[in-house]
Design a protein around this motif. Structure first.
Motif, mmCIF file in Angstrom:
data_model
loop_
_atom_site.group_PDB
_atom_site.id
_atom_site.type_symbol
_atom_site.label_atom_id
_atom_site.label_comp_id
_atom_site.label_asym_id
_atom_site.label_seq_id
_atom_site.Cartn_x
_atom_site.Cartn_y
_atom_site.Cartn_z
ATOM 1 N N ALA A 104 -9.316 4.408 3.872
ATOM 2 C CA ALA A 104 -9.585 4.044 5.274
ATOM 3 C C ALA A 104 -10.945 4.630 5.646
ATOM 4 C CB ALA A 104 -8.494 4.609 6.162
ATOM 5 N N THR A 105 -11.996 3.907 5.321
ATOM 6 C CA THR A 105 -13.341 4.472 5.455
ATOM 7 C C THR A 105 -13.962 4.235 6.827
ATOM 8 O OG1 THR A 105 -14.051 2.490 4.311
ATOM 9 C CG2 THR A 105 -13.952 4.519 3.025
ATOM 10 N N VAL A 142 -8.443 12.139 7.610
ATOM 11 C CA VAL A 142 -9.193 12.944 6.635
ATOM 12 C C VAL A 142 -8.512 12.903 5.267
ATOM 13 C CG1 VAL A 142 -9.913 15.292 6.022
ATOM 14 C CG2 VAL A 142 -10.272 14.451 8.345
ATOM 15 N N SER A 143 -7.198 13.105 5.229
ATOM 16 C CA SER A 143 -6.534 13.133 3.924
ATOM 17 C C SER A 143 -6.706 11.789 3.224
ATOM 18 C CB SER A 143 -5.059 13.501 4.040
ATOM 19 O OG SER A 143 -4.380 12.531 4.783
ATOM 20 N N ASN A 144 -6.693 10.719 3.987
ATOM 21 C CA ASN A 144 -6.866 9.395 3.393
ATOM 22 C C ASN A 144 -8.251 9.257 2.755
ATOM 23 O OD1 ASN A 144 -7.775 6.593 3.317
ATOM 24 N ND2 ASN A 144 -5.761 6.122 4.148
ATOM 25 N N LEU A 167 -8.352 -5.529 2.285
ATOM 26 C CA LEU A 167 -7.343 -4.957 1.387
ATOM 27 C C LEU A 167 -6.250 -4.213 2.152
ATOM 28 C CD1 LEU A 167 -6.579 -4.723 -1.553
ATOM 29 C CD2 LEU A 167 -7.960 -2.664 -1.732
ATOM 30 N N ALA A 168 -6.660 -3.335 3.088
ATOM 31 C CA ALA A 168 -5.656 -2.525 3.789
ATOM 32 C C ALA A 168 -6.086 -2.294 5.231
ATOM 33 C CB ALA A 168 -5.486 -1.182 3.083
ATOM 34 N N GLY A 169 -5.126 -1.822 6.036
ATOM 35 C CA GLY A 169 -5.411 -1.439 7.415
ATOM 36 C C GLY A 169 -4.432 -0.337 7.792
ATOM 37 N N TYR A 170 -4.859 0.555 8.655
ATOM 38 C CA TYR A 170 -4.023 1.700 9.036
ATOM 39 C C TYR A 170 -3.966 1.792 10.555
ATOM 40 C CZ TYR A 170 -4.918 2.843 4.178
ATOM 41 O OH TYR A 170 -4.999 2.778 2.804
#
Ligand code: NAD
Length: 474
Positions: free
Chosen positions: A282-283, A268-270, A406-409
């Motif tokens: 991180a959608t 959520v914070s992301n 672009l990114a991954g979590y």
């Protein structure tokens, strides 16, 4: 009301050769917060000439001189802390605490970290009789977006100065205030005349003018994929090097052994940070099917910890930057409903009591299929899509089923699963659990998320050419 009607060219604030101006709107009040002049191609030409004239001397300055310059800049930047916070809150609608802890700090960190890394950066390498030299690339045109008014400008400029390249900056026209303060910082820090030039204006005139300009050697662009493509096509006409930092649709994989409360907080914070206007957001949240219902409860419990409201009060989520952005996000929320995704919280319209300002409700969809538009296109608002998976292999397949990278979590505990996920997500930056930011780590995207890397020593390399001297006497 701020009036920034001059451009900073060759060490001076000078009148625009054009007469057009543009109002800058405060997104929390919808009122005019300031005015800038929209530069012309003549203004841009002057700036390029100044940067070209300054290049021979600046590119030959010593590494030590440029380290000192970056440190002076960081010192002057710190003196303007309150001004940066005020400006970013006004132009972007960013809550004051975020304007300080995220926006102000990121800009400062780029100057400090680049200065630190430059001390050990090697511009030459000997390979037998061959000397390899890295030399400043030349005049660099920088085009930046509105969502991080100090981060994108600072990372590009710090790298360019470290390399000995001179610059012409065109910041986003809807958030131009912080860049004006940055120009004042450079002036106070003793950046030599012509090394830094600022021309305000539209993308269509000044942005396009930069990518097409025959006397600009390199263009570094951050923004949307559509405009990035246009920049690259335009730059091809004069064979200029291009670096692109574009959008993302990044996955956050929750592993089976994750603490769900912690995972919900991270997810959520992301997605609400900077009101979702973050290229690395991180959608797409990938959750094991067996944990889905508990995760939804955890998300509902954590969302009230991120209240939406006036950025000058103690809120975590401010408005979106503009009416255009508000309409865009509403359009995607409607699309998600139409596509059959299940709305968990949020939805259309403004949050209660916030009729003025471009506020949106943080929105969570579940039962999202990865081929839905809301899972494939960048929304650039606080909208989370929850997708379930059964095995880690399936999660990785979903994670990579996107044109972005672009990114991954990754959130969880099992080191083997973490390593497997980290090495199989096709993206430029992977963040595990609550790993802190690293300003020396390269930043940039795979696939349609871009070309090139920024931040730290990788960022410096973008502003350098490589020369091989064969038979160089030692
Ligand atoms: P945008 O592409 O509309 O604008 C970015 C910049 O390009 C602005 O300064 C704009 O004036 C300029 N521009 C517009 N038309 C141009 C043209 N024809 N030629 C040259 N320049 C032109 O993007 P935006 O709306 O400002 O920002 C949002 C987008 O940026 C999102 O897609 C987001 O993901 C992306 N973004 C990426 C990163 C990253 O580092 N990867 C960071 C922030 C934002």
């Amino acid at each position: 009301m701020r009036e920034y009607l001059k451009h900073y060219i060759n060490g001076e604030w000078i009148e625009s050769t054009g007469t057009e101006t543009m109002d800058v709107i405060n997104p929390a009040t919808e009122e005019v917060a300031g005015r800038i002049s929209l530069g012309t191609l003549e203004d841009l030409d002057r700036a390029v000439k100044a940067a070209r004239a300054a290049f021979p001397a600046f590119s030959k300055t010593s590494k030590e001189e440029r380290v000192q310059l970056l440190e002076n800049i960081a010192d002057e930047y710190e003196k303007r802390k309150d001004d940066f916070i005020d400006a970013i809150t006004e132009e972007l609608g960013s809550p004051r605490s975020m304007s300080e802890k995220v926006h102000y700090e990121m800009g400062l960190n780029h100057f400090r970290e680049t200065a630190r890394l430059l001390k050990d950066f090697s511009f030459t390498e000997r390979r037998g009789g061959t000397l390899i030299e890295k030399e400043a690339i030349g005049v660099s045109g920088l085009i930046t977006p509105w969502n991080f008014p100090t981060n994108q400008t600072s990372t590009k400029i710090a790298s360019a100065f470290a390399a000995g390249s001179t610059v012409v900056l065109k910041p986003a026209e809807i958030t131009p205030f912080a860049a004006v303060i940055l120009a004042e910082v450079f002036d106070a820090a003793g950046v030599p005349k012509g090394v830094f030039n600022l021309v305000n204006g539209t993308g269509e005139v000044i942005g396009d003018g930069i990518s097409a300009h025959p006397d600009i050697d390199f263009v570094s662009f951050t923004g949307s994929a559509a405009v990035g493509q246009r920049v690259m096509e335009n730059a091809a006409k004069t064979i200029k090097k291009v670096a692109l930092e574009l959008g993302g649709k990044s996955p956050l994989i929750i592993l089976e052994d994750a603490d769900l409360k912690e995972a919900a907080k991270i997810a959520v914070s992301n997605v609400v940070m900077n009101t979702g206007q973050v290229c690395t957001a991180a959608t797409r949240t990938l959750v094991p099917k067996s944990m889905h219902d508990d995760f939804i409860e955890a998300v509902k419990a954590v969302l009230p910890k991120f209240p939406v409201g006036d950025p000058n009060d103690k809120h975590f989520v401010g408005p979106l930057v503009s009416k255009k952005q508000w309409d865009r996000v509403q359009g995607y929320i409607q699309k998600g409903i139409d596509e059959g995704a299940e709305l968990v919280v949020g939805g259309l319209g403004k949050p209660e009591g916030l009729e003025t300002g471009y506020y949106v409700k943080p929105t969570v969809f579940t039962n999202v299929k990865n081929d839905m538009v809301i899972a494939q296109e960048e929304i650039f608002g606080p909208v989370m899509s929850i997708i379930t998976y059964e095995t880690l292999d399936e999660a990785l397949e979903i994670a990579n089923d996107t044109e972005y990278g672009l990114a991954g979590y990754i959130v969880g505990k099992d080191p083997e699963a973490i390593k497997k996920a980290a090495s199989n997500i096709r993206a430029g930056q992977i963040r595990i659990n609550k790993a802190p930011s690293d300003f020396s780590a390269p930043f940039g995207g795979y696939k349609k998320s871009g070309i090139g890397r920024e931040w730290g020593d990788y960022g410096i390399n973008e502003y350098l050419e490589v020369k091989a001297v064969l038979g160089m006497p030692s």
